[in-house]
Write an enzyme that holds these catalytic residues in place. Structure first.
Site, PDB file in Angstrom:
ATOM      1  N   HIS A  35       0.881  -1.172   0.000  1.00 12.61           N
ATOM      2  CA  HIS A  35       0.000   0.000   0.000  1.00 12.61           C
ATOM      3  C   HIS A  35       0.912   1.213   0.000  1.00 12.61           C
ATOM      4  O   HIS A  35       2.155   1.076  -0.003  1.00 12.61           O
ATOM      5  CB  HIS A  35      -0.946  -0.027   1.207  1.00 12.61           C
ATOM      6  CG  HIS A  35      -0.250  -0.292   2.510  1.00 12.61           C
ATOM      7  ND1 HIS A  35       0.626   0.608   3.081  1.00 12.61           N
ATOM      8  CD2 HIS A  35      -0.280  -1.364   3.339  1.00 12.61           C
ATOM      9  CE1 HIS A  35       1.091   0.110   4.205  1.00 12.61           C
ATOM     10  NE2 HIS A  35       0.575  -1.098   4.388  1.00 12.61           N
ATOM     11  N   GLU A  36       0.315   2.371   0.053  1.00 14.06           N
ATOM     12  CA  GLU A  36       1.093   3.620  -0.058  1.00 14.06           C
ATOM     13  C   GLU A  36       2.140   3.750   1.057  1.00 14.06           C
ATOM     14  O   GLU A  36       3.165   4.398   0.865  1.00 14.06           O
ATOM     15  CB  GLU A  36       0.109   4.801  -0.046  1.00 14.06           C
ATOM     16  CG  GLU A  36       0.674   6.149  -0.412  1.00 14.06           C
ATOM     17  CD  GLU A  36       1.384   6.193  -1.768  1.00 14.06           C
ATOM     18  OE1 GLU A  36       2.436   6.853  -1.841  1.00 14.06           O
ATOM     19  OE2 GLU A  36       0.906   5.567  -2.733  1.00 14.06           O
ATOM     20  N   HIS A  38       4.089   1.310   2.269  1.00 14.90           N
ATOM     21  CA  HIS A  38       5.283   0.633   1.753  1.00 14.90           C
ATOM     22  C   HIS A  38       5.941   1.481   0.672  1.00 14.90           C
ATOM     23  O   HIS A  38       7.170   1.624   0.634  1.00 14.90           O
ATOM     24  CB  HIS A  38       4.912  -0.714   1.124  1.00 14.90           C
ATOM     25  CG  HIS A  38       4.327  -1.717   2.087  1.00 14.90           C
ATOM     26  ND1 HIS A  38       3.016  -2.117   2.038  1.00 14.90           N
ATOM     27  CD2 HIS A  38       4.895  -2.406   3.114  1.00 14.90           C
ATOM     28  CE1 HIS A  38       2.794  -3.017   2.974  1.00 14.90           C
ATOM     29  NE2 HIS A  38       3.909  -3.211   3.660  1.00 14.90           N
ATOM     30  N   VAL A 177       1.769   6.556   6.866  1.00 13.83           N
ATOM     31  CA  VAL A 177       0.898   7.024   5.783  1.00 13.83           C
ATOM     32  C   VAL A 177      -0.524   6.578   6.104  1.00 13.83           C
ATOM     33  O   VAL A 177      -0.749   5.436   6.513  1.00 13.83           O
ATOM     34  CB  VAL A 177       1.356   6.452   4.427  1.00 13.83           C
ATOM     35  CG1 VAL A 177       0.406   6.881   3.318  1.00 13.83           C
ATOM     36  CG2 VAL A 177       2.781   6.900   4.126  1.00 13.83           C
ATOM     37  N   SER A 186      -2.490  -0.379   6.300  1.00 10.19           N
ATOM     38  CA  SER A 186      -1.948  -1.633   6.794  1.00 10.19           C
ATOM     39  C   SER A 186      -2.451  -2.750   5.902  1.00 10.19           C
ATOM     40  O   SER A 186      -3.611  -2.730   5.461  1.00 10.19           O
ATOM     41  CB  SER A 186      -2.417  -1.880   8.229  1.00 10.19           C
ATOM     42  OG  SER A 186      -2.173  -3.219   8.596  1.00 10.19           O
TER      43      SER A 186
HETATM   44  P1  AMP Z   1       4.850  -4.919   6.710  1.00 13.80           P
HETATM   45  O1  AMP Z   1       4.791  -5.353   5.271  1.00 13.80           O
HETATM   46  O2  AMP Z   1       3.514  -4.669   7.309  1.00 13.80           O
HETATM   47  O3  AMP Z   1       5.739  -5.797   7.538  1.00 13.80           O
HETATM   48  O4  AMP Z   1       5.550  -3.494   6.707  1.00 13.80           O
HETATM   49  C1  AMP Z   1       6.775  -3.271   6.056  1.00 13.80           C
HETATM   50  C2  AMP Z   1       7.268  -1.898   6.422  1.00 13.80           C
HETATM   51  O5  AMP Z   1       6.309  -0.926   6.017  1.00 13.80           O
HETATM   52  C3  AMP Z   1       7.460  -1.710   7.942  1.00 13.80           C
HETATM   53  O6  AMP Z   1       8.600  -0.928   8.161  1.00 13.80           O
HETATM   54  C4  AMP Z   1       6.213  -0.968   8.329  1.00 13.80           C
HETATM   55  O7  AMP Z   1       6.388  -0.162   9.483  1.00 13.80           O
HETATM   56  C5  AMP Z   1       6.005  -0.101   7.122  1.00 13.80           C
HETATM   57  N1  AMP Z   1       4.613   0.364   7.066  1.00 13.80           N
HETATM   58  C6  AMP Z   1       3.496  -0.395   7.201  1.00 13.80           C
HETATM   59  N2  AMP Z   1       2.390   0.392   7.172  1.00 13.80           N
HETATM   60  C7  AMP Z   1       2.830   1.666   7.026  1.00 13.80           C
HETATM   61  C8  AMP Z   1       2.180   2.938   6.925  1.00 13.80           C
HETATM   62  N3  AMP Z   1       0.855   3.060   6.980  1.00 13.80           N
HETATM   63  N4  AMP Z   1       2.961   4.037   6.804  1.00 13.80           N
HETATM   64  C9  AMP Z   1       4.323   3.929   6.749  1.00 13.80           C
HETATM   65  N5  AMP Z   1       4.982   2.767   6.835  1.00 13.80           N
HETATM   66  C10 AMP Z   1       4.256   1.650   6.965  1.00 13.80           C
END
Ligand code: AMP
Length: 280
Positions: A35-36, A38, A177, A186
């Site tokens: 998503h945005e 990432h 974001v 998320s």
């Molecule tokens: P994940 O794929 O959920 O393990 O997240 C991968 C990375 O993206 C991690 O560093 C998360 O903290 C970051 N991330 C996830 N959601 C967001 C968001 N809404 N805004 C900024 N970074 C995010």
């Protein structure tokens, strides 16, 4: 074009070639279903480095039994297109056997930070995160790694890991974001039905309310937390896991809101466990 590789050997080859040209490497570890949030990390990595490596790995050892490992969204094709449009050079998409071959038995852990906040509800979670990210750091050897503030505790823990184990990686955090209505983006928001999706804005609303109270001079952590809890309880079908007001470096609970303070919460809505936070 973004290249997709599945083995550590191929990552090392790519990185070695980049290093030979004197290039710097930015790294974004993820579990995919982009998503945005990432994409914002990839964009910053592309701005600040010559090459960007992204990993996509739903890491089994950071999920406890009964958590959402099997249900976690997996959409590699779409992710690849999205990463490509952000100028990502390489996606590392290893299998579980590639990361944890037969006989694997070494783990990375900490005693302090992982016992706080999410750690007390997800035993073993951060041990799994530290282990996989350390392995990925050793494979990619990035100059800089980018993490999101939404998982602030994870960022603090990994920054600690990098320092303690001399990993020689600059661990950076970027802002959360959000959707237009404030919900933190998320991959787990995909679990929400339409009504739950609307209800989920209560996390952000509670944080906004807390910030307003603090801005207005309220410095009792207990009163701020109580008001947040009241706001969330009003929304039927939510279950608060925790609402905590803590020092933003040590994650120790504070009585008085002063200095940099982290307000963090975890709330269950239906099948989704959502987290969010704000630093005041
Ligand atoms: P994940 O794929 O959920 O393990 O997240 C991968 C990375 O993206 C991690 O560093 C998360 O903290 C970051 N991330 C996830 N959601 C967001 C968001 N809404 N805004 C900024 N970074 C995010």
């Amino acid at each position: 074009m973004t290249r997709l590789v599945e083995t550590a050997v191929e990552v090392r080859e790519f990185v070695a070639a980049c290093r030979k040209r004197g290039g710097s490497i930015g790294f974004v570890p993820t579990m995919g279903a982009f998503h945005e949030g990432h994409l914002s990390l990839m964009r910053q990595a592309a701005r600040q480095n010559d090459a960007v490596v992204v990993s996509i790995f739903v890491n089994p050892i950071q999920f406890a039994a009964g958590e959402d490992y099997d249900r976690y969204p997996r959409r590699l094709e779409k992710d690849t297109r999205m990463a490509d449009s952000e100028g990502v050079d390489l996606i590392f998409f290893p299998s579980v056997a590639e990361m944890y071959p037969k006989g694997f038995d070494s783990y990375v852990d900490q005693t302090d930070l992982p016992s706080k906040l999410c750690g007390s509800f997800r035993p073993g979670h951060f041990r799994g995160v530290m282990t996989i990210v350390t392995k990925l750091f050793n494979i990619v050897k990035p100059d800089t790694a980018y993490f999101g503030q939404k998982d602030y505790q994870q960022y603090l823990i990994l920054r600690r890991t990098a320092v303690d184990l001399n990993l020689d990686v600059d661990v950076r955090v970027l802002p959360t974001v959000r959707e237009e209505d404030g919900l933190a983006m998320s991959s787990r928001n995909f679990y929400l039905g339409p009504k739950q999706r609307k209800d989920a804005t209560c996390l952000h609303e509670a944080l906004e309310c807390a910030a307003k109270l603090v801005d207005g001079g309220e410095n009792s952590a207990a009163r701020v937390a109580a008001e947040m809890r009241r706001l969330i309880r009003k929304v039927k079908g939510t279950r608060v896991e925790y609402i905590e007001i803590v020092n933003s470096e040590t994650l120790e609970p504070v009585k008085e809101v002063k200095g940099r303070t982290l307000i963090a919460l975890a709330v269950r809505i239906g099948k989704a466990r959502l987290i969010d936070n704000l630093i005041v």
